[in-house]
Design a protein around this motif. Structure first.
Motif, mmCIF file in Angstrom:
data_model
loop_
_atom_site.group_PDB
_atom_site.id
_atom_site.type_symbol
_atom_site.label_atom_id
_atom_site.label_comp_id
_atom_site.label_asym_id
_atom_site.label_seq_id
_atom_site.Cartn_x
_atom_site.Cartn_y
_atom_site.Cartn_z
ATOM 1 N N GLY A 1 41.935 29.771 30.405
ATOM 2 C CA GLY A 1 41.743 29.627 28.957
ATOM 3 C C GLY A 1 42.048 30.894 28.181
ATOM 4 O O GLY A 1 42.478 30.832 27.016
ATOM 5 N N ASP A 2 41.853 32.073 28.810
ATOM 6 C CA ASP A 2 42.154 33.340 28.139
ATOM 7 C C ASP A 2 43.663 33.469 27.885
ATOM 8 O O ASP A 2 44.102 33.896 26.813
ATOM 9 C CB ASP A 2 41.680 34.526 28.987
ATOM 10 C CG ASP A 2 40.181 34.479 29.239
ATOM 11 O OD1 ASP A 2 39.438 34.085 28.324
ATOM 12 O OD2 ASP A 2 39.757 34.827 30.369
ATOM 13 N N LEU B 1 45.908 30.915 27.948
ATOM 14 C CA LEU B 1 46.340 29.836 27.048
ATOM 15 C C LEU B 1 45.997 30.177 25.601
ATOM 16 O O LEU B 1 46.823 29.983 24.694
ATOM 17 C CB LEU B 1 45.664 28.524 27.460
ATOM 18 C CG LEU B 1 46.055 27.279 26.660
ATOM 19 C CD1 LEU B 1 47.534 26.974 26.833
ATOM 20 C CD2 LEU B 1 45.221 26.078 27.088
ATOM 21 N N GLY B 2 44.804 30.732 25.378
ATOM 22 C CA GLY B 2 44.387 31.099 24.023
ATOM 23 C C GLY B 2 45.275 32.173 23.419
ATOM 24 O O GLY B 2 45.631 32.107 22.233
ATOM 25 N N ALA B 3 45.651 33.169 24.240
ATOM 26 C CA ALA B 3 46.530 34.237 23.749
ATOM 27 C C ALA B 3 47.897 33.686 23.361
ATOM 28 O O ALA B 3 48.462 34.050 22.328
ATOM 29 C CB ALA B 3 46.672 35.321 24.823
ATOM 30 N N THR C 1 48.836 30.383 22.679
ATOM 31 C CA THR C 1 48.880 29.362 21.621
ATOM 32 C C THR C 1 48.211 29.827 20.332
ATOM 33 O O THR C 1 48.638 29.449 19.244
ATOM 34 C CB THR C 1 48.196 28.060 22.098
ATOM 35 O OG1 THR C 1 46.845 28.362 22.470
ATOM 36 C CG2 THR C 1 48.928 27.472 23.279
ATOM 37 N N GLY C 2 47.171 30.664 20.461
ATOM 38 C CA GLY C 2 46.454 31.115 19.268
ATOM 39 C C GLY C 2 47.092 32.335 18.642
ATOM 40 O O GLY C 2 47.666 32.278 17.549
ATOM 41 N N THR C 3 47.029 33.465 19.365
ATOM 42 C CA THR C 3 47.504 34.740 18.815
ATOM 43 C C THR C 3 49.014 34.750 18.619
ATOM 44 O O THR C 3 49.532 35.161 17.575
ATOM 45 C CB THR C 3 47.103 35.889 19.770
ATOM 46 O OG1 THR C 3 45.724 35.756 20.112
ATOM 47 C CG2 THR C 3 47.348 37.241 19.127
ATOM 48 N N GLY D 1 51.305 24.365 22.297
ATOM 49 C CA GLY D 1 50.608 24.073 23.546
ATOM 50 C C GLY D 1 51.456 23.328 24.555
ATOM 51 O O GLY D 1 51.334 23.539 25.766
#
Length: 461
Positions: A403-404, A406-408, A410-412, A417
């Motif tokens: 999740g770390d 994937l978050g970097a 797709t988010g940052t 996704g």
């Protein structure tokens, strides 16, 4: 109630509910044939290929007689390779979820032994591992098998091929004589009968039909003239004309494996080699790259390929025909799984008629032999795989989770996704598959940013 329904077995309701949630709707052939016997505690010889659902065939009876309150090892599963051990352990953990706090640990070579000793000190219910590493723990006195209720030999034929007979005999000597022993094998060479005689008591025998329906796997033999250049060009033509997205090419020797993968790379393919002389770290990375679809071709020997479990594999190609027709059946069984269609192609020399006849005799209908000249010779370069693998120098030891990453991404960084594929986390490294058009943006973004508050080194491989 259908005979293939798990509800036809006398299983705990919580286990039935968990199996249903995991997608185990109906028993596979090997499960339907073996479970009524193994749940009664009888020893078993099961003939079944990879992908037939055999893990559940031994996991379910093992778990139903487990005492969760006793943290002594009650089940041992021996596998030929680390990859298969990991795969089996993960599947057992999923099936065991209906009971709280069931501890399953893997003990394999190619990994530091210290952390394994630490895990064993805290107790475990089930151990899955390779014979060499299990023997190491017994020698050090860090593994106690005196409470074993269920002993499983998975892919016994390959363990024999790899010379593990003495290790298995040694390991069995540390277990109680009163235990259930389940032996599974894709092929049945003569040695298996002796293997069974040494470790089992009056085993039941079940066999799942191993030939493949023509509608499920298209099988073609392409005749080529003798000579290295002819075989290499024949392989190229098969790949160019049938254009599988991903293919496993089987060779009989390690050297051929290396030579063929180099030849394919020289002709524009992203091709990887998998053979027994490779370091464990290199094997892991090879399997990561192929399973996350960032390589088109995996060139492998039979022993090295054990434990590979790739969904939706388009094609299997026999660069070399195997000497044993059952090995051929096992090879092509890696495509056309779960009711999907697949293709199996073989390069065939006129001098190999005896091998062809043996293979053909095991099929439900004859396999066609075509001349390789029926296939066009293209000069254009092959298409690159859809995904690219990105490596990060942080893993479990740095508390990195999927999740770390994937978050970097797709988010940052803002990557969609659906452009992020499989994420694999190892102790000191992580790998993520990203769609090829987004790869540069992903690498730059990860290099400029932080994960878990720290900078990570990133490279595209």
């Amino acid at each position: 109630m259908s005979e293939l329904d798990f509800k036809s077995l006398n299983l705990p309701p919580q286990l039935l509910e968990n199996l249903d949630q995991l997608g185990y709707k109906q028993m596979t052939d090997i499960q339907a044939q073996s479970l009524p016997t193994t749940l009664q505690g009888q020893d078993l010889i099961g003939k079944a290929k990879t992908g037939s659902g055999k893990t559940a065939s031994f996991a379910i009876p093992m778990l139903t007689k487990l005492n969760p309150r006793f943290f002594g090892i009650q089940g041992l599963v021996l596998c030929p390779t680390r990859e298969l051990s990991t795969q089996v352990a993960n599947e057992i953990r999923k099936i065991a979820r209906y009971q709280p706090n069931i501890k399953v640990i893997t003990l394999c070579g190619g990994q530091p032994i210290g952390p394994q000793i630490g895990s064993l000190e805290h107790g475990a219910h089930i151990v899955v591992g390779t014979p060499g590493r299990i023997k190491d723990h017994l020698r050090k006195g860090t593994l106690d098998l005196s409470s074993i209720e269920t002993f499983v030999l998975d892919e016994a034929d390959r363990m024999l091929d790899m010379g593990f007979f003495e290790e298995i005999t040694h390991i069995a000597g540390f277990m109680p004589n009163e235990r259930q022993t389940l032996l599974f094998s894709a092929t049945f060479p003569a040695d298996i009968a002796q293997f069974s005689k040494d470790f089992q008591k009056k085993p039941a025998s079940v066999e799942v039909e191993s030939s493949h329906a023509k509608s499920q796997i298209e099988q073609l033999f392409y005749k080529v003239e003798k000579g290295l250049e002819n075989k290499n060009n024949g392989l190229l033509r098969i790949l160019q004309n049938h254009t599988p997205t991903q293919a496993v090419v089987f060779c009989n020797t390690k050297q051929t494996c290396n030579d063929v993968s180099l030849f394919l790379r020289e002709n524009g393919y992203i091709a990887l080699s998998l053979q027994g002389d490779m370091e464990q770290k290199e094997r892991d990375l090879t399997l990561v790259r192929f399973s996350n679809q960032s390589a088109s071709v995996l060139v492998a020997t039979d022993v090295a390929a054990r434990g590979i479990d790739i969904d939706d594999l388009d094609a299997v190609i026999n660069y070399d025909l195997p000497r044993d027709p059952e090995v051929y059946v096992h090879r092509i069984g890696r495509t056309g799984r779960a009711g999907k269609s697949g293709q199996a192609f073989s390069l065939y020399l006129g001098s190999e008629k005896m091998r062809y006849d043996l293979i053909n005799s095991m099929q439900s209908s004859p396999i066609d032999i075509l001349d390789i000249d029926r296939l066009k010779n293209y000069s254009n370069k092959p298409e690159k795989p859809e995904m690219v693998t990105i490596a990060l120098d942080s893993g479990k030891k740095q508390k990195i989770r999927p999740g770390d990453i994937l978050g970097a991404l797709t988010g940052t960084i803002g990557i969609p996704g659906n452009c992020v594929g499989k994420i694999n986390i190892f102790d000191f490294a992580s790998y993520v598959a990203v769609a090829r058009p987004e790869a540069r943006k992903a690498v730059n973004g990860l290099m400029e940013g932080k994960i878990k508050g720290r900078k990570v080194r990133v490279r595209r491989i």
